[in-house]
Design a protein around this motif. Structure first.
Motif, PDB file in Angstrom:
ATOM      1  N   ALA A 269       0.814  -1.213   0.000  1.00 49.74           N
ATOM      2  CA  ALA A 269       0.000   0.000   0.000  1.00 49.74           C
ATOM      3  C   ALA A 269       0.847   1.263   0.000  1.00 49.74           C
ATOM      4  CB  ALA A 269      -0.953  -0.014   1.190  1.00 49.74           C
ATOM      5  N   HIS A 270       1.911   1.276   0.798  1.00 49.37           N
ATOM      6  CA  HIS A 270       2.725   2.477   0.943  1.00 49.37           C
ATOM      7  C   HIS A 270       3.696   2.687  -0.210  1.00 49.37           C
ATOM      8  CE1 HIS A 270       0.990   3.009   4.834  1.00 49.37           C
ATOM      9  NE2 HIS A 270       1.477   1.869   5.289  1.00 49.37           N
ATOM     10  N   SER A 271       3.701   1.770  -1.177  1.00 47.61           N
ATOM     11  CA  SER A 271       4.612   1.904  -2.312  1.00 47.61           C
ATOM     12  C   SER A 271       4.099   2.909  -3.339  1.00 47.61           C
ATOM     13  CB  SER A 271       4.831   0.553  -2.989  1.00 47.61           C
ATOM     14  OG  SER A 271       3.629   0.091  -3.604  1.00 47.61           O
ATOM     15  N   SER A 272       2.832   3.313  -3.202  1.00 45.50           N
ATOM     16  CA  SER A 272       2.245   4.265  -4.143  1.00 45.50           C
ATOM     17  C   SER A 272       1.346   5.236  -3.398  1.00 45.50           C
ATOM     18  CB  SER A 272       1.434   3.529  -5.212  1.00 45.50           C
ATOM     19  OG  SER A 272       0.726   4.440  -6.036  1.00 45.50           O
ATOM     20  N   LYS A 273       1.343   6.474  -3.838  1.00 39.54           N
ATOM     21  CA  LYS A 273       0.464   7.500  -3.266  1.00 39.54           C
ATOM     22  C   LYS A 273      -0.892   7.528  -3.963  1.00 39.54           C
ATOM     23  CE  LYS A 273       3.738   9.127  -0.543  1.00 39.54           C
ATOM     24  NZ  LYS A 273       3.690   8.954   0.924  1.00 39.54           N
ATOM     25  N   ASP A 274      -1.027   6.740  -5.026  1.00 39.22           N
ATOM     26  CA  ASP A 274      -2.271   6.736  -5.800  1.00 39.22           C
ATOM     27  C   ASP A 274      -3.400   6.048  -5.052  1.00 39.22           C
ATOM     28  OD1 ASP A 274      -1.072   8.054  -7.885  1.00 39.22           O
ATOM     29  OD2 ASP A 274      -0.745   6.256  -9.096  1.00 39.22           O
ATOM     30  N   ALA A 275      -4.612   6.532  -5.256  1.00 41.34           N
ATOM     31  CA  ALA A 275      -5.794   5.832  -4.776  1.00 41.34           C
ATOM     32  C   ALA A 275      -6.009   4.580  -5.625  1.00 41.34           C
ATOM     33  CB  ALA A 275      -7.019   6.737  -4.860  1.00 41.34           C
ATOM     34  N   ALA A 276      -6.739   3.623  -5.090  1.00 45.99           N
ATOM     35  CA  ALA A 276      -6.992   2.383  -5.834  1.00 45.99           C
ATOM     36  C   ALA A 276      -8.289   1.737  -5.363  1.00 45.99           C
ATOM     37  CB  ALA A 276      -5.837   1.404  -5.659  1.00 45.99           C
ATOM     38  N   VAL A 277      -8.953   1.070  -6.285  1.00 46.23           N
ATOM     39  CA  VAL A 277     -10.109   0.226  -5.984  1.00 46.23           C
ATOM     40  C   VAL A 277      -9.896  -1.092  -6.709  1.00 46.23           C
ATOM     41  CG1 VAL A 277     -12.604  -0.088  -6.127  1.00 46.23           C
ATOM     42  CG2 VAL A 277     -11.675   2.204  -5.769  1.00 46.23           C
TER      43      VAL A 277
ATOM     44  N   ALA B 142      -6.000   8.099  -1.680  1.00 44.21           N
ATOM     45  CA  ALA B 142      -4.761   8.705  -2.134  1.00 44.21           C
ATOM     46  C   ALA B 142      -3.891   9.103  -0.942  1.00 44.21           C
ATOM     47  CB  ALA B 142      -5.055   9.924  -3.001  1.00 44.21           C
ATOM     48  N   GLY B 143      -2.588   9.088  -1.139  1.00 50.71           N
ATOM     49  CA  GLY B 143      -1.658   9.435  -0.076  1.00 50.71           C
ATOM     50  C   GLY B 143      -1.117   8.199   0.614  1.00 50.71           C
ATOM     51  N   ASP B 144      -0.541   8.407   1.764  1.00 47.75           N
ATOM     52  CA  ASP B 144       0.073   7.319   2.522  1.00 47.75           C
ATOM     53  C   ASP B 144      -0.990   6.604   3.351  1.00 47.75           C
ATOM     54  OD1 ASP B 144       2.061   5.692   3.454  1.00 47.75           O
ATOM     55  OD2 ASP B 144       2.708   7.074   5.027  1.00 47.75           O
ATOM     56  N   LYS B 145      -1.921   5.958   2.657  1.00 42.99           N
ATOM     57  CA  LYS B 145      -3.076   5.328   3.300  1.00 42.99           C
ATOM     58  C   LYS B 145      -3.012   3.812   3.149  1.00 42.99           C
ATOM     59  CE  LYS B 145      -5.214   9.206   4.347  1.00 42.99           C
ATOM     60  NZ  LYS B 145      -5.482   9.613   5.736  1.00 42.99           N
ATOM     61  N   PRO B 146      -3.573   3.077   4.105  1.00 42.74           N
ATOM     62  CA  PRO B 146      -3.595   1.612   4.011  1.00 42.74           C
ATOM     63  C   PRO B 146      -4.751   1.130   3.148  1.00 42.74           C
ATOM     64  CG  PRO B 146      -4.616   2.295   6.046  1.00 42.74           C
ATOM     65  CD  PRO B 146      -4.136   3.557   5.382  1.00 42.74           C
ATOM     66  N   TYR B 147      -4.686  -0.130   2.778  1.00 43.12           N
ATOM     67  CA  TYR B 147      -5.817  -0.762   2.107  1.00 43.12           C
ATOM     68  C   TYR B 147      -6.946  -0.994   3.100  1.00 43.12           C
ATOM     69  CZ  TYR B 147      -2.881  -1.990  -1.945  1.00 43.12           C
ATOM     70  OH  TYR B 147      -2.080  -1.956  -3.050  1.00 43.12           O
ATOM     71  N   VAL B 148      -8.175  -0.990   2.593  1.00 44.34           N
ATOM     72  CA  VAL B 148      -9.356  -1.372   3.370  1.00 44.34           C
ATOM     73  C   VAL B 148     -10.064  -2.471   2.591  1.00 44.34           C
ATOM     74  CG1 VAL B 148     -11.510  -0.630   4.429  1.00 44.34           C
ATOM     75  CG2 VAL B 148      -9.573   0.963   4.306  1.00 44.34           C
TER      76      VAL B 148
END
Length: 254
Positions: free
Chosen positions: A49-57, A82-88
């Motif tokens: 997750a932290h390897s990219s700042k991009d949002a994802a679904v 987006a940003g330094d966020k974890p997966y949910v």
């Protein structure tokens, strides 16, 4: 009598025999004896997750356990802001509170089975979709304890199918062997999806069809799906899933 015989023969050849062949293949696989001995660890299919700042679904799926795995996958949804966020991760399961949040690693194996990415959206498009996906998850009407029915539904795949239908901008298509994806409340439902030019007709998920550019031609019987995908040429084999007719893009990139 003649018509009934032809209908039974059609069901046998198109649905039953392919499903039995898939069952035979499944029985020869090396599988865990129970959920306790199964591998539920992260598979590494998703990037860190932290390897990219991009949002994802992501819409993901993996074969389920026991004999059920011969006929169906289990599907789930993963989001990342987006940003330094974890997966949910969101799953619907058959025990406890049905809709679970982060009960497993985002790309965890399911009953030791490797997951695949059914659909991936990243970047600004994903960031715009996340509120819609979360709203669809929150609006799912079968999210309470006791709302899970393994067949014909509502089950884990009915839950993800609800999100996919509610957020057509996601551009996802449920795997053909996601049993429960076609379930809808009531004995008859007919839906038209203008974004993909698809007509979906079902009798409580037990029998029906889909026709259109997005779905191709699909016939549904007792949770099994047979058909042809024209947009990304493939044969849909009951219980087994997709068989690509030639090398094409991954479903996640379609």
């Amino acid at each position: 009598m003649w018509l009934a015989t032809r209908l039974l023969l059609f069901i046998l050849v198109v649905f039953i025999l392919p499903a039995l062949a898939t069952l035979g293949w499944w029985l020869m696989q090396d599988r865990p004896n129970s959920w306790r001995s199964a591998d539920w660890s992260a598979s590494g299919v998703l990037p860190v997750a932290h390897s990219s700042k991009d949002a994802a679904v992501y819409v993901m799926a993996a074969r389920t356990g026991g004999l059920k795995g011969a006929f169906s996958v289990h599907s789930w949804i993963v989001t990342k802001e987006a940003g330094d966020k974890p997966y949910v991760r969101y799953d619907k399961v058959g025990w406890g509170s049905p809709v679970r949040r982060n009960n497993y690693a985002p790309d965890a194996r399911w009953y030791s089975n490797e997951p695949v990415i059914v659909r991936a959206v990243t970047g600004a498009e994903a960031q715009a979709l996340i509120p819609k996906v979360e709203a669809a998850i929150n609006s799912y009407p079968y999210s309470k304890s006791g709302d899970y029915h393994i067949w014909p539904g509502p089950n884990s795949n009915s839950f993800v199918a609800h999100v996919v239908k509610t957020v057509p901008e996601l551009g996802a298509r449920m795997p053909p062997n996601a049993v429960g994806r076609d379930w809808e409340a009531g004995w008859f439902a007919a839906d038209w999806y203008p974004q993909s030019w698809d007509l979906h007709v079902t009798l409580n998920g037990l029998a029906g069809f889909s026709l259109g550019w997005g779905s191709g031609v699909e016939l549904h019987f007792m949770g099994l799906v047979a058909g042809l995908d024209f947009a990304r040429p493939a044969i849909l084999i009951p219980a087994f899933g997709r068989v690509e007719l030639w090398n094409s893009r991954e479903l996640a990139e379609a």
